[in-house]
Design a protein around this motif. Structure first.
Motif, PDB file in Angstrom:
ATOM      1  N   CYS B 135       0.936  -1.225   0.013  1.00  0.00           N
ATOM      2  CA  CYS B 135      -0.102  -0.050   0.071  1.00  0.00           C
ATOM      3  C   CYS B 135       0.998   1.219  -0.098  1.00  0.00           C
ATOM      4  O   CYS B 135       1.966   1.580   0.806  1.00  0.00           O
ATOM      5  N   HIS B 137       0.021   4.253   0.698  1.00  0.00           N
ATOM      6  CA  HIS B 137      -0.232   5.028   1.939  1.00  0.00           C
ATOM      7  C   HIS B 137       0.408   4.651   3.345  1.00  0.00           C
ATOM      8  O   HIS B 137       0.986   5.284   4.007  1.00  0.00           O
ATOM      9  N   CYS B 138       0.216   3.232   3.612  1.00  0.00           N
ATOM     10  CA  CYS B 138       0.621   3.103   4.910  1.00  0.00           C
ATOM     11  C   CYS B 138       1.736   1.712   4.717  1.00  0.00           C
ATOM     12  O   CYS B 138       2.365   1.501   5.900  1.00  0.00           O
ATOM     13  N   CYS B 160      -6.192  -1.662   0.013  1.00  0.00           N
ATOM     14  CA  CYS B 160      -5.378  -2.158   1.187  1.00  0.00           C
ATOM     15  C   CYS B 160      -6.248  -2.471   2.219  1.00  0.00           C
ATOM     16  O   CYS B 160      -7.064  -1.730   2.445  1.00  0.00           O
ATOM     17  N   CYS B 163      -5.322  -0.222   5.888  1.00  0.00           N
ATOM     18  CA  CYS B 163      -5.918   1.229   5.900  1.00  0.00           C
ATOM     19  C   CYS B 163      -7.248   1.311   5.200  1.00  0.00           C
ATOM     20  O   CYS B 163      -7.731   2.291   5.300  1.00  0.00           O
TER      21      CYS B 163
HETATM   22 ZN   LIG Z   1      -2.646   1.079   3.469  1.00  0.00          ZN
END
Ligand SMILES: [Zn+2]
Lengths: 244, 173
Positions: B135, B137-138, B160, B163
């Motif tokens: 992912c 983002h995280c 994901c 998250c």
């Molecule tokens: Zn994520």
């Protein structure tokens, strides 16, 4: 663009066959625009159509002017397989056509990419794109075959209906240096494995009946192809030279 | 071995600095699509450009943008030629390009570096050996595929599971 005269006539004939396969299937897939069952599929089919159109442009440019070839040829001058001109039918029919064709195209391009011939540059590039088309078709075959009673029945019917068009893929094409027998064996093994996993029967019956008298590669096409072509060429023929 | 003149190196840098029309966070150099610049004198220049996908519609916009950038630099005659060989691969995206994609919220393609002419790593009869897509983002490796084709042919849509954010993944090619 004018024909690449450094290529011999048989190479150009083969380029026409492969280019027409990509062009015609691209157009068929494009007909799903606005009609696909879900938005993601709309996007997926449009992307596959775009890949095929890109391949068609490269291949037809080896033969002559790509626009003239696409828009000004008569039906009998097209050299595509009858399989790719078959109407979309329901979604299962489209997926069955994709499974049969993309498996063939992937195996064929892998072989052409590994050889040193005139198709190696395009094939080396396109084989990686077609791997995704094949994966897309295989995943949908599994999902529909091993799905509801309704989806399974439709997928079974579609695989059966298109079976008779699959033999033509392995007929020798002048200018294409591939082992048709080995290609056919690999294709059959792969398609059988996918159908098995999808709990679908491998269709019975001949894979040759439809083209006994010569087929798409000889310029003989099925009934619906004329209508498809009329639609595809209408705009260009009515407005010669219009650009898009 | 073809040698590159200082002028050619300079022009290559200018052509390579043109942003990608579809992913403007990347330059064409970071995307790895500008192959070479050949200068004939100081006025006539040929650029070799390779498409990401055979049918990539952005190639025409890229060509025009390169022509514009070189004209602005004073080159009078610019020809952009499309080359297919060797085929572009997502491995041609630079490390900096990957970092920018990630920052932009797109999971970068995994490096393949396969030997052999045609890697078969997809599909039901083949096994996927690449590491998991993380992912952007995280950073979680726990992600699932939603659709093989996203807004363009080069991306897949994933989600994901840590998250819950959906994200685009630049597919390996
Ligand atoms: Zn994520």
């Amino acid at each position: 663009m004018t024909a690449d005269m450094t290529l011999d006539a048989t190479t150009r004939t083969a380029a026409l066959a492969l280019g027409d396969d990509a062009l015609v299937l691209s157009h068929r897939l494009g007909e799903w625009a606005g009609h696909a069952p879900v938005l993601e599929e709309e996007v997926a089919l449009a992307n596959i159509a775009l890949d095929l159109l890109g391949q068609a442009r490269v291949l037809l440019s080896m033969v002559g002017d790509e626009d003239e070839l696409a828009y000004l040829r008569e039906e009998r001058a097209f050299r595509n397989l009858q399989l790719v001109e078959q109407p979309n039918g329901d979604f299962a029919h489209t997926i069955a056509r994709q499974l049969y064709f993309s498996t063939y195209q992937h195996l064929l391009y892998a072989e052409l990419a590994a050889a040193e011939g005139p198709f190696a540059p395009l094939a080396a590039k396109a084989v990686k794109e077609v791997a995704y088309h094949r994966d897309h078709a295989e995943q949908w075959t599994l999902r529909l075959g091993d799905g509801t009673d309704e989806s399974r029945e439709r997928m079974r019917r579609a695989c059966g209906a298109l079976w008779r068009f699959t033999g033509e893929m392995f007929q020798p094409v002048a200018g294409l240096d591939v082992d048709g027998t080995a290609l056919e064996a690999a294709w059959l093994a792969s398609v059988t494995a996918v159908l098995d996993r999808a709990t679908l029967p491998v269709p019975e019956g001949p894979r040759t009946g439809a083209w006994a008298a010569g087929a798409g590669r000889q310029g003989l096409h099925t009934e619906s192809f004329g209508r498809m072509l009329a639609e595809m060429q209408h705009l260009h023929r009515s407005h010669p030279g219009a650009s898009w | 071995m073809v040698t590159t003149t200082p002028l050619e190196a300079e022009l290559l840098e200018i052509a390579g600095a043109v942003p990608d029309p579809e992913l403007p966070v990347l330059t064409l150099q970071e995307l790895g699509v500008v192959r070479a610049v050949h200068a004939h004198g100081t006025d006539t220049v040929e650029v070799e450009l390779t498409p990401t996908y055979t049918g990539c519609p952005a190639i025409e916009a890229m060509s025009l943008d390169i022509e514009r950038a070189l004209h602005a630099h004073g080159v009078r005659d610019v020809t952009v030629r499309t080359v297919l060989t060797p085929a572009w691969s997502t491995d041609d995206i630079s490390a900096e390009g990957r970092r920018k994609l990630q920052e932009f919220g797109i999971a970068p393609p995994r490096v393949q570096r396969t030997t052999g002419p045609v890697p078969l790593t997809l599909g039901t009869t083949r096994t996927l050996t690449a590491p998991p897509v993380q992912c952007p983002h995280c950073g979680s490796a726990d992600t699932e595929l939603l659709s093989r084709f996203s807004s363009t042919a080069c991306k897949a849509l994933r989600r994901c599971l840590a998250c819950r954010e959906p994200f685009d993944h630049f597919k390996e090619l």
